[in-house]
Write a protein that holds these residues in place. Sequence first.
Motif, short mmCIF file in Angstrom:
data_model
loop_
_atom_site.label_atom_id
_atom_site.label_comp_id
_atom_site.label_asym_id
_atom_site.label_seq_id
_atom_site.Cartn_x
_atom_site.Cartn_y
_atom_site.Cartn_z
N PHE A 15 11.95 -7.64 12.01
CA PHE A 15 11.32 -6.69 10.79
C PHE A 15 10.30 -7.68 10.26
O PHE A 15 9.06 -7.17 10.12
N VAL A 16 10.57 -8.80 9.98
CA VAL A 16 9.74 -9.58 9.06
C VAL A 16 8.64 -10.29 10.07
O VAL A 16 7.50 -10.26 9.54
N ALA A 17 8.80 -10.51 11.35
CA ALA A 17 7.73 -10.81 12.37
C ALA A 17 6.71 -9.62 12.48
O ALA A 17 5.69 -9.75 12.57
N GLU A 18 7.22 -8.21 12.26
CA GLU A 18 6.27 -7.32 12.39
C GLU A 18 5.47 -7.11 11.01
O GLU A 18 4.35 -6.81 10.97
N ILE A 19 6.18 -7.39 9.80
CA ILE A 19 5.45 -7.04 8.52
C ILE A 19 4.70 -8.11 7.72
O ILE A 19 3.92 -8.08 6.98
N LEU A 20 4.74 -9.29 8.62
CA LEU A 20 4.30 -10.61 7.77
C LEU A 20 2.77 -10.59 7.57
O LEU A 20 2.55 -11.12 6.44
N PRO A 21 1.93 -10.06 8.22
CA PRO A 21 0.69 -10.07 7.96
C PRO A 21 0.27 -9.28 6.49
O PRO A 21 -0.45 -9.99 5.77
N VAL A 22 0.92 -8.30 6.20
CA VAL A 22 0.85 -7.59 5.11
C VAL A 22 1.68 -8.14 3.76
O VAL A 22 1.21 -8.20 2.83
N ALA A 23 2.80 -8.62 4.25
CA ALA A 23 3.84 -8.99 3.26
C ALA A 23 3.35 -10.36 2.80
O ALA A 23 3.36 -10.76 1.57
N ARG A 24 2.63 -11.12 3.66
CA ARG A 24 2.07 -12.40 3.14
C ARG A 24 1.16 -12.56 2.20
O ARG A 24 1.03 -12.97 0.98
N ASP A 25 0.33 -11.13 2.21
CA ASP A 25 -0.89 -11.19 1.42
C ASP A 25 -0.40 -10.56 0.04
O ASP A 25 -0.77 -10.81 -1.18
N ILE A 26 0.74 -9.73 0.17
CA ILE A 26 1.30 -9.09 -1.04
C ILE A 26 2.05 -9.94 -1.68
O ILE A 26 1.81 -10.07 -3.24
N ILE A 27 2.77 -11.03 -1.20
CA ILE A 27 3.52 -12.03 -1.92
C ILE A 27 2.27 -13.08 -2.67
O ILE A 27 2.54 -13.54 -3.69
N ARG A 28 1.25 -13.22 -1.82
CA ARG A 28 0.30 -14.12 -2.45
C ARG A 28 -0.38 -13.57 -3.61
O ARG A 28 -0.89 -14.10 -4.68
N LEU A 29 -0.59 -12.09 -3.78
CA LEU A 29 -1.18 -11.68 -4.77
C LEU A 29 -0.36 -11.19 -6.15
O LEU A 29 -0.75 -10.91 -7.25
N ARG A 30 0.93 -11.43 -5.81
CA ARG A 30 2.17 -11.12 -6.74
C ARG A 30 1.55 -11.73 -8.27
O ARG A 30 2.00 -11.08 -9.31
N ALA A 31 1.24 -12.96 -8.28
CA ALA A 31 1.01 -13.78 -9.50
C ALA A 31 -0.19 -12.97 -10.50
O ALA A 31 0.02 -13.30 -11.63
N THR A 32 -1.10 -12.42 -9.74
CA THR A 32 -2.09 -11.92 -10.41
C THR A 32 -2.58 -10.63 -10.41
O THR A 32 -3.64 -9.77 -10.91
N ASP A 33 -1.66 -9.57 -9.80
CA ASP A 33 -1.74 -8.30 -9.24
C ASP A 33 -0.36 -7.54 -9.53
O ASP A 33 0.36 -7.63 -8.85
N LYS A 34 -0.56 -6.89 -10.88
CA LYS A 34 0.76 -6.27 -11.37
C LYS A 34 1.04 -4.96 -10.10
O LYS A 34 2.32 -4.86 -9.90
N GLU A 35 0.17 -4.53 -9.41
CA GLU A 35 0.43 -3.19 -8.63
C GLU A 35 1.11 -3.83 -7.31
O GLU A 35 2.12 -3.62 -6.83
N ALA A 36 0.61 -4.99 -6.81
CA ALA A 36 1.14 -5.65 -5.59
C ALA A 36 2.64 -6.33 -6.10
O ALA A 36 3.58 -6.04 -5.54
N GLU A 37 2.69 -6.69 -7.39
CA GLU A 37 4.15 -7.20 -7.84
C GLU A 37 4.91 -6.14 -7.77
O GLU A 37 6.13 -6.23 -7.44
N ALA A 38 4.63 -5.06 -8.35
CA ALA A 38 5.72 -3.96 -8.49
C ALA A 38 6.20 -3.30 -6.99
O ALA A 38 7.24 -3.05 -6.86
N ALA A 39 4.94 -3.34 -6.12
CA ALA A 39 5.35 -2.71 -4.79
C ALA A 39 6.34 -3.85 -4.11
O ALA A 39 7.28 -3.37 -3.41
#
Length: 199
Positions: A96-120
């Motif tokens: 599953f991780v292999a499938e979601i990585l392109p999106v997951a990677r970016d949401i993880i990156r945004l967590r520190a500065t984007d509250k909506e990405a962090e909440a999701a």
Amino acid sequence: MSSKRDKKATREEILDAAWELVAEKGAQVGMAEIAAIAGVSRQSVYLHFGNRGGLLMALLKRTDDRLGIREAFEAARATPTPAAKLDATLKVWFDFVAEILPVARDIIRLRATDKEAEAAWLDRMADLRSWMKLLVSDISDAGALRPHWQVESATDYLWAAASVQAWALLVEDSGWSPADASRTLRQSIADSLLLPPPA
């Protein structure tokens, strides 16, 4: 009835378009951009999801549904022995991780500065951690958990050792194949958590 079906189809079409866009451009894409790609008005996107955070949360949940992660976890949990149960569950997760990585990677990156990405992200990780706690409880109930672990601490370890970030460090940063990363992580986690089989 037809209107309900149309509404569901539109929601799914928006999420599928959003997935493609986020995978290509990153999770910071705006609602207007998503609306344009989905062929709907910006207002329609807001009516379906409320705000960008609601859309990101729905996007991750839609991916769970589309890839059948819950059903695959249930099937893995039904595996009879603790070792097989752990291995099957982790294999499902790393595939599953292999499938979601392109999106997951970016949401993880945004967590520190984007509250909506962090909440999701926290919403989906809370679900994953709950599932892992069930798995560890099964292993403990079967008497197969190493004695220095408690269910809570073993769940914390499993959640960290099987994280998207751990898998991505091996595959993206170290150049491992997805199969090698999955196999090695599964073995090291099993070695850490499970009592060795009787001789």
